[in-house]
Motif scaffolding. Structure first.
Motif, PDB file in Angstrom:
ATOM      1  N   LYS A 452       0.834  -1.199   0.000  1.00  0.00           N
ATOM      2  CA  LYS A 452       0.000   0.000   0.000  1.00  0.00           C
ATOM      3  C   LYS A 452       0.874   1.256   0.000  1.00  0.00           C
ATOM      4  CE  LYS A 452      -4.176   1.670   2.322  1.00  0.00           C
ATOM      5  NZ  LYS A 452      -4.054   2.599   3.399  1.00  0.00           N
ATOM      6  N   LEU A 453       1.912   1.247   0.819  1.00  0.00           N
ATOM      7  CA  LEU A 453       2.832   2.391   0.870  1.00  0.00           C
ATOM      8  C   LEU A 453       3.538   2.587  -0.464  1.00  0.00           C
ATOM      9  CD1 LEU A 453       4.408   1.992   4.422  1.00  0.00           C
ATOM     10  CD2 LEU A 453       3.182   4.006   3.574  1.00  0.00           C
ATOM     11  N   ASP A 454       3.893   1.498  -1.099  1.00  0.00           N
ATOM     12  CA  ASP A 454       4.555   1.563  -2.400  1.00  0.00           C
ATOM     13  C   ASP A 454       3.710   2.377  -3.373  1.00  0.00           C
ATOM     14  OD1 ASP A 454       6.146   1.097  -4.607  1.00  0.00           O
ATOM     15  OD2 ASP A 454       5.439  -0.947  -4.916  1.00  0.00           O
ATOM     16  N   GLU A 455       2.412   2.075  -3.420  1.00  0.00           N
ATOM     17  CA  GLU A 455       1.521   2.784  -4.334  1.00  0.00           C
ATOM     18  C   GLU A 455       1.250   4.216  -3.863  1.00  0.00           C
ATOM     19  OE1 GLU A 455      -1.992   0.472  -4.723  1.00  0.00           O
ATOM     20  OE2 GLU A 455      -0.976  -1.270  -5.586  1.00  0.00           O
ATOM     21  N   GLU A 456       0.977   4.380  -2.570  1.00  0.00           N
ATOM     22  CA  GLU A 456       0.635   5.704  -2.037  1.00  0.00           C
ATOM     23  C   GLU A 456       1.766   6.705  -2.222  1.00  0.00           C
ATOM     24  OE1 GLU A 456      -2.418   4.834   1.666  1.00  0.00           O
ATOM     25  OE2 GLU A 456      -0.273   4.680   2.003  1.00  0.00           O
ATOM     26  N   LEU A 457       2.956   6.301  -1.815  1.00  0.00           N
ATOM     27  CA  LEU A 457       4.084   7.233  -1.859  1.00  0.00           C
ATOM     28  C   LEU A 457       4.428   7.613  -3.295  1.00  0.00           C
ATOM     29  CD1 LEU A 457       6.291   5.606   0.905  1.00  0.00           C
ATOM     30  CD2 LEU A 457       5.264   7.892   0.995  1.00  0.00           C
ATOM     31  N   ALA A 458       4.395   6.645  -4.189  1.00  0.00           N
ATOM     32  CA  ALA A 458       4.710   6.943  -5.588  1.00  0.00           C
ATOM     33  C   ALA A 458       3.716   7.945  -6.153  1.00  0.00           C
ATOM     34  CB  ALA A 458       4.701   5.659  -6.408  1.00  0.00           C
ATOM     35  N   ALA A 459       2.425   7.755  -5.845  1.00  0.00           N
ATOM     36  CA  ALA A 459       1.399   8.658  -6.370  1.00  0.00           C
ATOM     37  C   ALA A 459       1.526  10.054  -5.776  1.00  0.00           C
ATOM     38  CB  ALA A 459       0.011   8.089  -6.073  1.00  0.00           C
ATOM     39  N   VAL A 460       1.774  10.127  -4.478  1.00  0.00           N
ATOM     40  CA  VAL A 460       1.877  11.432  -3.808  1.00  0.00           C
ATOM     41  C   VAL A 460       3.092  12.211  -4.307  1.00  0.00           C
ATOM     42  CG1 VAL A 460       2.336  12.541  -1.586  1.00  0.00           C
ATOM     43  CG2 VAL A 460       0.617  10.731  -1.746  1.00  0.00           C
ATOM     44  N   ILE A 461       4.218  11.537  -4.424  1.00  0.00           N
ATOM     45  CA  ILE A 461       5.438  12.215  -4.878  1.00  0.00           C
ATOM     46  C   ILE A 461       5.304  12.666  -6.328  1.00  0.00           C
ATOM     47  CG2 ILE A 461       7.900  11.886  -5.336  1.00  0.00           C
ATOM     48  CD1 ILE A 461       7.951   9.988  -2.892  1.00  0.00           C
ATOM     49  N   ALA A 462       4.667  11.819  -7.142  1.00  0.00           N
ATOM     50  CA  ALA A 462       4.477  12.195  -8.551  1.00  0.00           C
ATOM     51  C   ALA A 462       3.574  13.413  -8.678  1.00  0.00           C
ATOM     52  CB  ALA A 462       3.888  11.020  -9.325  1.00  0.00           C
ATOM     53  N   ALA A 463       2.572  13.526  -7.831  1.00  0.00           N
ATOM     54  CA  ALA A 463       1.597  14.619  -7.940  1.00  0.00           C
ATOM     55  C   ALA A 463       2.049  15.899  -7.254  1.00  0.00           C
ATOM     56  CB  ALA A 463       0.260  14.173  -7.348  1.00  0.00           C
ATOM     57  N   ASN A 464       2.820  15.769  -6.176  1.00  0.00           N
ATOM     58  CA  ASN A 464       3.131  16.948  -5.360  1.00  0.00           C
ATOM     59  C   ASN A 464       4.622  17.193  -5.129  1.00  0.00           C
ATOM     60  OD1 ASN A 464       0.252  17.680  -4.195  1.00  0.00           O
ATOM     61  ND2 ASN A 464       0.464  15.458  -4.009  1.00  0.00           N
ATOM     62  N   GLY A 465       5.472  16.325  -5.643  1.00  0.00           N
ATOM     63  CA  GLY A 465       6.874  16.431  -5.276  1.00  0.00           C
ATOM     64  C   GLY A 465       7.054  15.830  -3.894  1.00  0.00           C
ATOM     65  N   PHE A 466       8.279  15.856  -3.392  1.00  0.00           N
ATOM     66  CA  PHE A 466       8.529  15.218  -2.102  1.00  0.00           C
ATOM     67  C   PHE A 466       7.942  16.030  -0.952  1.00  0.00           C
ATOM     68  CE2 PHE A 466      10.984  13.516   1.471  1.00  0.00           C
ATOM     69  CZ  PHE A 466      10.858  12.159   1.221  1.00  0.00           C
ATOM     70  N   ARG A 467       7.879  17.341  -1.096  1.00  0.00           N
ATOM     71  CA  ARG A 467       7.284  18.181  -0.055  1.00  0.00           C
ATOM     72  C   ARG A 467       5.947  18.725  -0.530  1.00  0.00           C
ATOM     73  NH1 ARG A 467       8.336  21.133   4.586  1.00  0.00           N
ATOM     74  NH2 ARG A 467       7.374  23.201   4.689  1.00  0.00           N
ATOM     75  N   TRP A 468       4.903  18.392   0.210  1.00  0.00           N
ATOM     76  CA  TRP A 468       3.541  18.833  -0.111  1.00  0.00           C
ATOM     77  C   TRP A 468       3.341  20.244   0.408  1.00  0.00           C
ATOM     78  CZ3 TRP A 468      -0.891  15.103  -0.912  1.00  0.00           C
ATOM     79  CH2 TRP A 468      -2.122  15.749  -1.076  1.00  0.00           C
ATOM     80  N   ARG A 469       2.942  21.137  -0.460  1.00  0.00           N
ATOM     81  CA  ARG A 469       2.724  22.526  -0.045  1.00  0.00           C
ATOM     82  C   ARG A 469       1.251  22.853  -0.121  1.00  0.00           C
ATOM     83  NH1 ARG A 469       7.681  24.736   0.284  1.00  0.00           N
ATOM     84  NH2 ARG A 469       9.352  23.759  -0.929  1.00  0.00           N
ATOM     85  N   GLU A 470       0.708  23.326   1.012  1.00  0.00           N
ATOM     86  CA  GLU A 470      -0.715  23.714   1.057  1.00  0.00           C
ATOM     87  C   GLU A 470      -0.840  25.195   1.345  1.00  0.00           C
ATOM     88  OE1 GLU A 470      -3.403  19.875   2.268  1.00  0.00           O
ATOM     89  OE2 GLU A 470      -2.832  21.246   3.867  1.00  0.00           O
TER      90      GLU A 470
END
Length: 470
Positions: A452-470
């Motif tokens: 699950k982490l494999d999929e989640e982290l790859a998707a999050v990093i691809a969409a937002n970069g390593f640091r998520w900015r809100e």
């Protein structure tokens, strides 16, 4: 074994020595021994059918035989030597056997037979040693012990206690059910939660759970009424608390509902979580849960503690956990705002439901003050309609969580549960306990959370970069 191949591709991982592999995935010798003891102590005595008892005994003996065969003293015959011996015997017996050949044959016979006699003696000795072990590392309390505890609580020498069952699973607490008997009639039903001596250090003791439960019960929150807590380990080896046994049952497990229900799951959970998170922390007057700062530095420090736990207990590093922990630390700002009482493990495995309503949220071993989104995100992993859950949560007083906070807390929950698997396996391997019932859960959940982490982290990093900015 743990399925790490999807996230770790180094050749070193796939060429580990036998010793390293077993220290990571399972100590196979300890596993065989624990399985044999489970059969001998917990299963065989409860079997009424003689043929079933015979089969269980045979299975136990074969497990001990495998354990014996795996050790140095039990190493089997040398195959090349046995083949050479057979060739010599065939040569010596091909024609007439003279006195010299007969002497040599007798010598070979004694030498080879000695191995089997010695091997069987060693195996039988090991069987005897195992038969002499008659208790688990941490047995449940006896009826006599429960009676003494109950008489101390009620100040009534006429009451007796009888254990009626125990909850399966549990990583840091032992849960048993018992009745209070007066003149042979059940007067009340109780639940005992007892600290396990090998629980992970990040989980709370019942000595903290008790004041939290007492305060929540006083506020009308859905928990069982707590009656008393005993912190003195000399009474029953470890601290324990006793509460009422409430009506209701579990409708599923940590993966979600396991059956069709006649209530609205999203409405039930949304309301329950909103009620919990709306309680003012300071108003509970529990010093251990006193309000504290919840800034970025505090959240980073929390992740640092998890990094320490991971590095202390892991044998083969996991890319999913390495990256997941680094990502959590880099994005601590996503949850560094509100604070509330967080249960930490809300799910259908910890929620008693009676007549369509939550009668008790149980197992408060992970209770802490933190972001309320932790509970909402944890529930989102198995709820059917997340938008409906959030709407019910907000309608009952909860604050709508941001996308970033939900993502952060989902990843945190998966990382935390993966590390729990690592810790639990390490505890078994080093001999802290022999409870084989938790091992299949540990192995399967580790694989599931890593994937699950494999999929989640790859998707999050691809969409937002390593640091998520809100």
């Amino acid at each position: 074994m743990f399925q790490l191949s999807s996230v770790v591709t180094t050749s070193a991982l796939h060429s580990n020595t036998r010793a390293t592999e077993m220290s990571v995935f399972a100590d196979h010798d300890r596993l065989l021994r624990a399985l044999a003891r489970t059969l001998n102590q917990r299963i065989s005595p409860s079997l009424a059918d003689p043929s079933a008892r015979f089969a269980a005994q045979a299975a136990m003996e074969m497990l001990i035989y495998l354990l014996h065969r795996r050790t140095g003293a039990g190493v089997g015959p040398d195959l090349p030597a046995a083949q050479s011996m057979a060739a010599e015997i065939r040569t010596l017996t091909k024609g007439s056997v003279d006195a010299g050949a007969a002497t040599r044959l007798t010598q070979i016979l004694h030498e080879d037979s000695r191995f089997y006699r010695d091997d069987d003696a060693a195996y039988r000795a090991r069987l005897g040693e195992e038969a002499a072990v008659q208790s688990e590392v941490f047995d449940p309390p006896t009826d006599a012990e429960l009676t003494a505890i109950l008489r101390g609580f009620t100040d009534d020498r006429g009451v007796e206690a009888k254990m009626t069952g125990r909850a399966v699973g549990g990583y840091s607490k032992q849960t048993v059910f018992f009745d209070e008997l007066k003149h042979g009639t059940v007067a009340r039903q109780f639940v005992m939660r007892r600290d396990l001596p090998f629980a992970a250090s990040d989980r709370t003791s019942v000595t903290l759970e008790y004041p939290v439960l007492k305060a929540l019960y006083g506020r009308g929150f859905a928990v069982a009424q707590p009656f008393f807590v005993e912190a003195d380990p000399t009474v029953l080896k470890t601290p324990f608390l006793v509460s009422a046994r409430v009506p209701g049952r579990l409708y599923g497990n940590s993966l979600g509902l396991m059956e069709k229900v006649d209530f609205d799951p999203e409405a039930l959970l949304g309301k329950l979580l909103a009620q919990l998170h709306s309680i003012d922390v300071d108003s509970l007057a529990v010093p251990e849960l006193a309000a504290h700062q919840s800034g970025v530095a505090e959240q980073e420090a929390r992740i640092d503690r998890w990094i320490d736990i991971y590095r202390r207990d892991i044998d083969v590093p996991s890319a999913a956990l390495e990256i997941g922990l680094a990502w959590l630390r880099a994005n601590a700002h996503l949850v560094a705002d509100r604070q509330a009482i967080v249960h930490g493990d809300v799910g259908y495995h910890n929620l008693l439901i009676h007549e369509g309503k939550a009668s008790a949220l149980v197992d408060w071993e992970l209770v802490h003050v933190g972001s309320p989104v932790e509970d909402v995100a944890y529930v989102s992993s198995y709820i059917g309609d997340l938008p409906a859950l959030i709407e019910h949560y907000v309608a009952n007083g909860g604050v709508r969580p941001s996308e970033g906070a939900m993502t952060y807390c989902r990843i945190f929950g998966d990382v935390r549960n993966s590390i729990y698997g690592v810790v639990s396996m390490r505890q078994f391997n080093r001999g802290d306990h022999e409870d084989v019932s938790v091992l299949p859960i540990v192995l399967s959940s580790y694989s599931r959370y890593i994937a699950k982490l494999d999929e989640e982290l790859a998707a999050v990093i691809a969409a937002n970069g390593f640091r998520w900015r809100e």
